[in-house]
Design an enzyme around this catalytic site. Structure first.
Site, PDB file in Angstrom:
ATOM      1  N   ASP A  91      -0.396  -4.650  -2.234  1.00 18.44           N
ATOM      2  CA  ASP A  91       0.967  -4.130  -2.042  1.00 18.44           C
ATOM      3  C   ASP A  91       1.610  -4.661  -0.770  1.00 18.44           C
ATOM      4  O   ASP A  91       2.679  -4.178  -0.368  1.00 18.44           O
ATOM      5  CB  ASP A  91       0.940  -2.594  -2.001  1.00 18.44           C
ATOM      6  CG  ASP A  91       0.425  -2.014  -3.320  1.00 18.44           C
ATOM      7  OD1 ASP A  91       0.880  -2.493  -4.365  1.00 18.44           O
ATOM      8  OD2 ASP A  91      -0.436  -1.110  -3.281  1.00 18.44           O
ATOM      9  N   ASP A  92       0.975  -5.612  -0.110  1.00 18.82           N
ATOM     10  CA  ASP A  92       1.482  -6.112   1.169  1.00 18.82           C
ATOM     11  C   ASP A  92       2.833  -6.818   0.994  1.00 18.82           C
ATOM     12  O   ASP A  92       2.993  -7.669   0.116  1.00 18.82           O
ATOM     13  CB  ASP A  92       0.463  -7.089   1.769  1.00 18.82           C
ATOM     14  CG  ASP A  92       0.921  -7.624   3.102  1.00 18.82           C
ATOM     15  OD1 ASP A  92       0.790  -6.900   4.100  1.00 18.82           O
ATOM     16  OD2 ASP A  92       1.426  -8.765   3.144  1.00 18.82           O
TER      17      ASP A  92
END
Length: 303
Positions: A257-258
């Site tokens: 999810d970066d």
């Protein structure tokens, strides 16, 4: 781990796939870094082993050898302590990792082939100290990188030690023992949220009690280490994977999810929207067992 000593210096033999310019490009991307200084391709940093603090300068000869010079009479007398410094540097630059199969995979990968060509010899630069890695993970949550570096500097300069040399201060990250004694009120003039102050003090207390340690996490497999980290207040999947990647050296760590990873894929794919999680999962199938390296190289595309 091949190293030897010449006069008062330590010389480390570097792996074949190593390029100092590529690594310095990463290490010097933020001018507000307070944990080391880089000038004329020479890095100056305090390395802490237990209670011993050594101020070292690190330089590279032809990408084949790394020379560690001790400043300020800070060379440890005992050979085992010098070995510990070599171990720290190996972990910092991930020197024990053979990247051959990563490069074989990446050169054929549509997303990775350009980054690995452009940044050939880049290693996943680590944060060998667990408390520092966790603090950095918490500090960086939901803010931009420049502000995260400002918070780190404020935190380090308020609670850390330093060695002074040639009129400059070289900082040591605050110890968990010291931070465990504090209350959020003690961190009030650092511009982080009260919640982040509570998280950092909570992590320090877990480490001071012995409940949390790098050694314990290293004995676990990836999933158990991830679960253990995510039980800590303030540590979600992103922070856990960030620490698994940069401190505990699990190559399968993948902060999916970066924001940086998402933006990099969007850029390289020439998309007019963000890729979905499912799309990222699909793209990452060939990266199996090299997810952390794939992520690090994709981050590198953005700056």
């Amino acid at each position: 781990m091949t190293w030897y000593e010449v006069n008062d210096d330590i010389v480390i033999t570097l792996p074949t796939i190593f390029d100092m310019d590529a690594n310095l490009g990463y290490l010097t991307r933020e001018k507000n870094e307070c944990m080391y200084e880089t000038e004329n391709n020479i890095m100056t940093k305090v390395i802490t082993i237990g209670k011993i603090q050594s101020l070292v300068q690190i330089s590279i000869i032809n990408n084949k050898q790394m020379v560690i010079q001790f400043l300020n009479d800070s060379k440890p007398i005992e050979k085992w302590k010098r070995q510990e410094i070599v171990t720290y540097i190996h972990e910092w630059f991930d020197l024990d990792n053979d990247l051959t199969s990563f490069y074989e995979m990446a050169k054929a990968d549509p997303l990775l082939k350009i980054p690995v060509q452009k940044f050939y010899g880049l290693r996943v630069i680590g944060i060998p100290d667990l408390f520092e890695a966790l603090c950095w993970g918490v500090l960086g949550q939901q803010i931009n990188l420049a502000f995260a570096y400002t918070l780190k500097r404020q935190f380090v300069e308020k609670f850390g030690d330093f060695i002074e040399w040639n009129g400059k201060k070289y900082w040591v990250f605050p110890s968990y023992e010291r931070i465990a004694q504090l209350t959020p009120a003690d961190l009030a003039n650092i511009k982080m949220t009260v919640k982040k102050s509570e998280y950092i003090i909570g992590i320090a207390k877990l480490m001071a009690s012995g409940e949390l340690s790098r050694e314990k996490l290293m004995e676990m497999d990836f999933k158990d280490a991830e679960k253990s980290l995510m039980k800590i207040r303030g540590v979600g999947p992103w922070t856990a994977n960030y620490v698994l990647m940069r401190c505990l050296r699990f190559q399968t760590a993948f902060p999916i999810d970066d924001v940086g990873l998402i933006n990099s894929i969007k850029l390289l794919q020439n998309m007019n929207r963000k890729p979905t999680k499912d799309e990222i999962m699909e793209l990452s199938i060939p990266w199996k067992n090299w997810e952390s390296y794939a992520t690090f190289y994709l981050w590198r595309v953005l700056y």
